[in-house]
Design an enzyme around this catalytic site. Structure first.
Site, PDB file in Angstrom:
ATOM      1  N   GLU A   1       7.950  -4.480   3.799  1.00  0.00           N
ATOM      2  CA  GLU A   1       7.310  -3.176   3.562  1.00  0.00           C
ATOM      3  C   GLU A   1       6.729  -3.230   2.163  1.00  0.00           C
ATOM      4  OE1 GLU A   1       6.855  -1.124   5.911  1.00  0.00           O
ATOM      5  OE2 GLU A   1       8.068  -2.326   7.273  1.00  0.00           O
TER       6      GLU A   1
ATOM      7  N   CYS B   1       4.931   4.552  -2.499  1.00  0.00           N
ATOM      8  CA  CYS B   1       4.140   3.540  -1.774  1.00  0.00           C
ATOM      9  C   CYS B   1       3.023   4.183  -0.965  1.00  0.00           C
ATOM     10  CB  CYS B   1       5.044   2.690  -0.887  1.00  0.00           C
ATOM     11  SG  CYS B   1       5.998   3.649   0.294  1.00  0.00           S
TER      12      CYS B   1
END
Ligand code: NAD
Length: 512
Positions: free
Chosen positions: A247, A281
């Protein structure tokens, strides 16, 4: 962290790192870096403990998660203090992003895991439907390594651990060296919740510890962090054929259509760009606004940004940059943008009134894809607005990125929002909301392009901590296969007849 400084150690001793608050620059602790031997010993211990944990009914494992939830609720003030001390986040942000999301995750998997991981009977198609019975069982992988970043240090550590543990695995968690104390909270929660020793071990350290974990022979690595480190993890895992999910970073686009509710969109842009001081993010890093509404939108944004309070104590909205290298990236992206003609509407510098690592909430326009601020992950409190001809132009620019983590679209027309979402090359899209996919427990989360490999969370994520094992039983005690050899022309003819029946007749096609 924090600000991490190596501390000299004598020969043979483990390395030590000193930590300082990013908000006050004052020392807040030291950690010892766990080395390859420590990691190896932890794997060995986890291997010993894991089978008994996997043998428990899933409801027993869920009970530990529910107790963990109670610990988190009861000790939340103490945990928030730890997170705030080492990140400089506002109190509300620590509560919302770290505590609330962690509680939700513990509750969700405690309630749903048994159903998601229940063995599944499969109805087969064709001729095999008559001869075979099949069940798919979800078996834990064994020992899972979780490597987490500093930007949401509690929830990004806890969430993968919860999923891996409830699926029956043992876990070795390596939190970021920038936020080790937030990572340690995960160990404290499970210890108090009664998780048997050895099933969750927290390994403190930096890249040395993380790299050692990737080559320690674990059964899966769940990595969250930067693209550069993700590539190294992928190489290490590839060499050992260790499965991994990655990720990674993002450069999320926001599209403001000409029919958007501009008050909501401006609010969404400000929240999306400044939440977690932009170190998120799925933070909004690029805003594409249709030119007919661009001036009004920018004015509304500026009005909101003017009301934001930056600080280190009491009530404030925008906190510190968590560590110095990130501040360097932010400053270099802004310098590049300004040198190439960007217009800074507010902010654009370190906050001179605060002692720590503070960059002022910044709004910048007249930006283009020749600037790093529109192409590389900035991860800071910067809201960059680019005017576009129309929505087609916005889609084209949003897709012009090496990243593909999240995106958001703002329009009063939900159908149009969905149509634009379908054209974006990204991991997920939100319509009339900031990208909050990670917080929706039911759905998978993961990036495309350089933003990641594989997906976490939800049914797909939870099953990813298991091997899906089909068990196929012949209804006739194996007589059919026993008669398979030796081959003969007659057998070939029977096979041809069967194929004709199966796919050349309406009866056979119905069966298939
Ligand atoms: P990072 O890649 O520097 O570090 C992440 C973790 O990897 C840390 O624990 C670090 O110690 C460890 N590590 C460093 N070198 C390693 C190596 N060689 N082998 C194994 N582990 C190693 O990332 P960061 O700066 O901590 O985090 C910020 C980045 O994370 C940003 O790019 C952000 O977008 C990304 N991020 C992605 C998601 C997502 O879900 N996609 C979520 C949060 C953050």
């Amino acid at each position: 962290m924090a600000i991490v400084t190596p501390i000299e150690t004598s020969d043979g001793a483990r390395r030590r790192l000193g930590l300082a608050s990013p908000a006050t620059l004052e020392p807040i602790g030291e950690i010892e870096v766990q080395n390859a031997d420590d990691v190896g010993a932890a794997v060995e211990r986890a291997r010993k403990e894991q089978p008994a944990w996997a043998a428990l009914p899933i409801d027993e494992r869920a009970r530990v998660m529910r107790r963990g939830l109670q610990v988190l609720l009861e000790r939340q003030d103490e945990f928030i203090e730890v997170v705030v001390r080492e990140t400089g986040k506002p109190h509300t942000e620590a509560m919302m992003m770290e505590i609330y999301s962690s509680c939700d995750c513990l509750n969700f998997y405690a309630r749903r895991a048994a159903k998601i991981l229940k063995p599944e009977k499969k109805r087969l198609h064709g001729i095999m439907a008559l001869t075979k019975q099949v069940r798919v069982e979800y078996r834990p992988l064994g020992v899972v390594g979780v490597i987490s970043p500093w930007n949401a240090p509690l929830v990004l550590s806890l969430n993968p651990c919860v999923q891996a543990l409830i699926a029956g695995n043992a876990v070795l968690l390596k939190p970021s060296e920038v936020t080790p104390y937030s990572g340690k909270i995960v160990g404290d929660i499970f210890q108090e919740a009664g998780l048997p020793d050895g099933l969750l071990q927290v390994l403190l350290g930096d890249s040395e510890t993380g790299a050692a974990l990737t080559v320690a022979g674990v059964d899966k690595i769940s990595f969250t962090g930067s693209v550069a480190t993700g590539r190294k993890v992928a190489v290490a895992c590839a060499e050992r054929l260790t499965p991994c999910t990655l990720e990674l970073g993002g450069k999320d686009a926001m599209i403001v259509c000409d029919d958007a509710n501009l008050d909501s969109a401006a609010g969404g842009a400000v929240a999306g760009s400044f939440m977690n001081t932009g170190q998120y993010c799925c933070g909004t890093e690029r805003v594409y606004v249709v030119e007919s509404v661009a001036d009004e939108f920018s004015a509304k944004v500026i009005e909101r940004v003017a009301r934001l309070r930056q600080g280190a104590e009491g009530e404030f909205d925008v906190g510190a940059i968590f560590w110095p290298p990130q501040l360097d990236v932010i400053e270099s992206h802004m310098a590049d943008a300004v040198a190439k003609g960007a217009n800074v509407l507010c902010g654009g510098r370190r906050n001179p009134d605060l002692p720590g690592l503070f960059y002022e909430p910044t709004v910048v326009t007249d930006v283009s894809h020749d600037m790093r601020i529109m192409t590389e992950e900035t991860f800071g409190p910067i809201l960059a607005i680019m005017r576009v001809r129309d929505e087609e132009h916005a889609i084209e620019l949003a897709n012009d990125s090496e990243y593909g983590l999240g995106a958001n679209v703002w329009t009063r027309d939900k159908r149009k929002g969905m149509e634009i979402a379908e054209q974006l090359h990204t991991g997920s899209v939100c319509v009339n909301d900031i990208t909050m996919t990670y917080g929706v427990q039911e759905v998978p989360f993961g990036g495309r392009k350089n933003s990641g490999v594989g997906q976490v969370n939800g049914e797909i994520g939870l099953k990813g901590y298991c091997h899906a094992e089909p068990i196929i039983v012949d209804r006739f005690g194996g007589r059919q296969v026993a008669g398979m050899y030796p081959y003969s022309r007659k057998r070939d003819e029977r096979m041809q007849k069967l194929m004709r029946l199966q796919w050349g007749t309406s009866f056979g096609r119905r069966l298939s």
